[in-house]
Design a protein around this motif. Structure first.
Motif, PDB file in Angstrom:
ATOM      1  N   HIS A 148      33.571 -18.593  10.142  1.00 14.82           N
ATOM      2  CA  HIS A 148      33.065 -18.326   8.781  1.00 14.82           C
ATOM      3  C   HIS A 148      32.517 -19.487   8.611  1.00 14.82           C
ATOM      4  O   HIS A 148      31.349 -19.672   7.790  1.00 14.82           O
ATOM      5  N   CYS A 149      32.923 -20.805   8.901  1.00  9.57           N
ATOM      6  CA  CYS A 149      32.112 -21.941   8.369  1.00  9.57           C
ATOM      7  C   CYS A 149      30.964 -22.037   9.174  1.00  9.57           C
ATOM      8  O   CYS A 149      29.872 -22.547   9.050  1.00  9.57           O
ATOM      9  N   THR A 150      30.956 -21.731  10.411  1.00  6.14           N
ATOM     10  CA  THR A 150      29.791 -21.644  11.605  1.00  6.14           C
ATOM     11  C   THR A 150      28.603 -20.881  10.700  1.00  6.14           C
ATOM     12  O   THR A 150      27.257 -21.516  10.853  1.00  6.14           O
ATOM     13  N   VAL A 151      28.981 -19.709  10.256  1.00  7.99           N
ATOM     14  CA  VAL A 151      27.906 -18.884   9.775  1.00  7.99           C
ATOM     15  C   VAL A 151      27.314 -19.497   8.480  1.00  7.99           C
ATOM     16  O   VAL A 151      26.135 -19.850   8.187  1.00  7.99           O
ATOM     17  N   LYS A 152      28.481 -20.106   7.643  1.00  4.80           N
ATOM     18  CA  LYS A 152      27.870 -20.695   6.359  1.00  4.80           C
ATOM     19  C   LYS A 152      26.785 -22.209   6.526  1.00  4.80           C
ATOM     20  O   LYS A 152      26.175 -22.448   6.012  1.00  4.80           O
TER      21      LYS A 152
END
Length: 751
Positions: free
Chosen positions: A378-382
């Motif tokens: 999730h953090c990678t996408v954001k």
């Protein structure tokens, strides 16, 4: 015969009796030993003298009377004897056979065996002399006759002579100290057997001893056996022989005692008749004792058989025992095998439980990995989206066309703010710690293993009767039920404890909620507005008794229907629970007001849990300094207490500051909503477990949409705060008027 030897030895010198006398307590002692243990008492203690002791000083400081060792006439069963009276005890020492020996008043001179006194030539007894029985410790003061007042035990003396003659084929010297040598002569006057060294040392052929006649040992033994037994004479009248028996005093007497003495008014019988009568009584008592001895021998045989029965089969030297019933069962081996099987079963159960626990650890490990990996993705996408937006904005800033820039700048500014808000509080905080929050509680099991022991088999007693419920003491309050019971009034059966059972409040199966010795129990955490059935039974070592009558109890109502909404009075009241709160929480106002002494967030729960119905409560903000962000909501009983409410997966909360609020569960922040709190504000919490929803209100207005859905299980009201906030809890409130219970689907927001 050897078992009788201890009966024939003097308790003072430890040797065979010589000229034994009978004390009033029926114990025997050598005449010479009796003279050695005499103690002279002060004149003032003599019953025959009333004068002061004057110059007479005893060699001993007399101790207080030993009340445990003195026998009064009432205790002993016999009366006074020959004028003897009780006297104080004296210091004592141990005799050769273990009894206490009382020393003489004056240390005796060293014994001189060559000057043995003749039995008839006793030295005079000092006045006011006292003798203490070395066996029963009864003390007696001698009268003017001294030791002559005690009768001689001729029967015991004869038994000793016969025993010694039958025991020793070769006569031994009676004066050798260690290993007696063979006797060479016997003195007829001294009645003592001597070896040659002892004869030269103790019986020299000079002086008064020169007239004694020395004979060979064999001749001396024959003369002993053939010498006529001396006739027993009366102790009161030495010239008279015993001819009658006084029944009251239980002693032989002479004719002169009957005519002149104290026995003149007593019942007397012929000496020969009483002799035969007592012989018959002794024979009868011996027959009974012989039966007991026979039983004891049989009992010893039984014990020896038990030893063979218990002894393992492979014990060395153990024969195979057979009987009409077949080979003897090896109980010891069977018991050991049973014990090993039981311990193996426990080990197997422990291994199975170990496998289950390891499976849970693996599941927890996989769950942590999944949560962390999902958060990474999730953090990678954001982060990729944020980086792309940042690079695009930098390129736009480089443009020199003002009109073109202004056409897209507003939209870019909004996108940047929106993206920044998505990186709000908690986004950059790990949703899962790397530590395992599992702690194996092995203490109770280890304690049980240490207490594992055998149960002593006893005769079973009856099981207890069914207890009686005391209806006047049984009641319900909120979601708690109190029950009281007692045993039937006429029951005398021992009760070790009771088992209280309740159903699930919905007509389901009974389950145990209490096991113990108390006769009253309060069960908390029940469902509101539910009907519970309860029953109790007693148990002891023999088993479990019958159930009592079933009691039906109704908990308080907190669920509402549309028609009840306006009229139903509030019934659910609760407070903060200090026992489950973090130690930094400070309570007041009967646990309705809470604050904190730490700058960090601390959690406190309510003392009542909810699992059914609709529940509403409010918290008023009494103090609000430096714009903190307290959190309000619900939590499981095992939620973390040292972080903000909602940081873990055991709490559902809304945290709010002076401008806006967020919903948070498992460290996930959602639904930012404008509008905050200040001093005097009111925060409401509405938990609807009929539909599984949780929503919040600020100053009687709904704050955001429905915060959480799918709420199932047991929830406790909860808040988290720090030292800048103080709140007061208000319970027992009706649900807000805008909320309509019972709708099949509740909208996402209410106005």
């Amino acid at each position: 015969m050897e078992e009788m030897e201890e009966e024939l030895k003097c308790p003072v010198c430890g040797s065979f009796f010589r000229e034994p006398i009978i004390l009033p307590c029926s114990h025997n002692i050598c005449l010479a030993c009796a003279r050695n243990i005499l103690v002279q008492t002060p004149d003032a203690e003599s019953p025959q003298s009333s004068r002061a002791s004057g110059s007479g000083v005893s060699d001993y400081d007399y101790l207080d009377l030993d009340k445990m060792s003195l026998y009064s006439e009432a205790d002993s069963g016999y009366g006074s004897y020959g004028g003897f009276a009780s006297a104080p005890t004296t210091p004592c020492q141990k005799s050769p056979n273990g009894v206490r020996v009382f020393p003489p008043a004056v240390p005796p001179p060293p014994p001189q065996h060559h000057l043995l006194p003749h039995p008839g030539s006793l030295l005079p007894i000092p006045r006011n002399s006292c003798i203490t029985c070395p066996q029963c410790h009864r003390s007696l003061i001698l009268d003017d006759r001294g030791l002559r007042g005690f009768p001689k035990n001729r029967v015991l003396e004869g038994v000793v002579d016969r025993y010694q003659q039958s025991k020793a084929a070769a006569l031994k010297c009676q004066l050798c100290e260690k290993s007696p040598k063979e006797a060479t002569v016997m003195c007829e006057q001294c009645d003592v057997f001597y070896c040659d060294p002892c004869r030269l040392r103790c019986h020299p052929p000079r002086g008064p001893l020169a007239k004694h006649r020395l004979v060979p040992p064999a001749q001396g033994r024959v003369s002993r056996r053939q010498s006529p037994r001396k006739t027993s004479t009366c102790t009161e009248h030495e010239l008279e022989n015993h001819s009658m028996y006084c029944v009251q005093c239980k002693m032989p007497v002479c004719y002169q005692c009957l005519e002149e003495g104290k026995h003149s008014t007593h019942e007397v019988k012929a000496l020969g008749a009483m002799w035969k009568l007592h012989k018959g009584q002794l024979s009868q008592a011996l027959n009974i004792l012989s039966d007991r001895a026979k039983e004891a021998k049989e009992f010893l045989v039984q014990l020896r058989n038990m030893v063979q029965h218990i002894q393992p089969a492979d014990a060395p030297g153990r024969p195979l025992v057979t009987s009409g019933w077949g080979t003897l069962q090896e109980n010891g081996v069977e018991f050991e095998a049973c014990l090993v099987a039981q311990c193996d079963a426990l080990i197997d159960a422990l291994n199975r439980r170990k496998a289950q626990l390891l499976s849970r650890v693996n599941k927890e490990h996989e769950h942590k990995l999944k949560v962390v990996r999902d958060q990474i993705a999730h953090c990678t996408v954001k982060l990729r989206q944020t980086t792309g937006l940042m690079e695009y904005c930098l390129e736009v800033i480089k443009e020199n066309d003002p009109s073109g820039f202004l056409q897209i700048s507003d939209a870019l500014i909004r996108r940047v703010h929106m993206t920044e808000s998505q990186w709000g509080k908690g986004t950059l905080t790990p949703r899962m710690t790397s530590d395992f929050d599992l702690t194996l509680d092995s203490g109770p099991l280890l304690q049980t293993i240490h207490q594992l022991d055998f149960v002593q088999m006893k005769v079973p007693s009856p099981v207890p009767a069914a207890p009686i419920l005391q209806l006047e003491e049984c009641c319900t309050q909120n979601n708690s039920a109190t029950l009281s019971w007692k045993q039937p009034p006429l029951s005398n059966v021992q009760v070790d404890g009771y088992i209280l059972e309740l159903d699930d409040g919905n007509g389901g199966q009974f389950r145990e909620v209490y096991v113990g010795k108390e006769t009253m129990c309060t069960v908390d955490g029940l469902h509101f507005n539910s009907t519970y059935k309860s029953r109790v039974k007693a148990f002891n070592t023999s088993g479990v008794g019958q159930y009592s009558k079933t009691l039906v109890m109704q908990t308080s109502e907190t669920g509402y229907t549309p028609c009840e909404l306006k009229n139903l009075a509030p019934v659910a009241w609760f407070t903060f629970d200090p026992s489950s709160a973090h130690p930094d929480i400070i309570f007041s106002n009967d646990n309705l007001t809470a604050t904190c002494n730490s700058y960090d967030d601390r959690v406190v729960l309510g003392n009542t849990g909810f699992s059914r119905g609709i529940h509403y409560w409010e918290l008023s903000v009494d103090r609000y300094d430096n714009h903190p962000d307290p959190a309000f909501g619900v939590a499981r009983v095992d939620a973390l207490k040292d972080v903000m409410l909602g940081k873990d997966d055991k709490a559902w909360a809304m945290y709010v500051d002076n401008n806006r609020s967020w919903f948070m569960h498992n460290n996930s922040h959602t639904n930012r909503t404008d509008g905050g709190i200040s001093k005097g504000a009111t925060v409401g919490v509405l938990l609807d477990l009929t539909r599984g929803t949780l929503m919040f209100l600020v100053n009687d207005e709904q704050q955001g949409p429905v915060a959480f859905e799918g709420m199932e299980g047991l929830f406790f009201p909860a808040i988290s705060l720090n030292r800048n906030v103080q709140v007061t809890l208000h319970t027992g409130l009706p649900i807000p008027e805008f909320y309509t219970p019972g709708d099949p689907q509740h909208p996402s927001s209410l106005c």
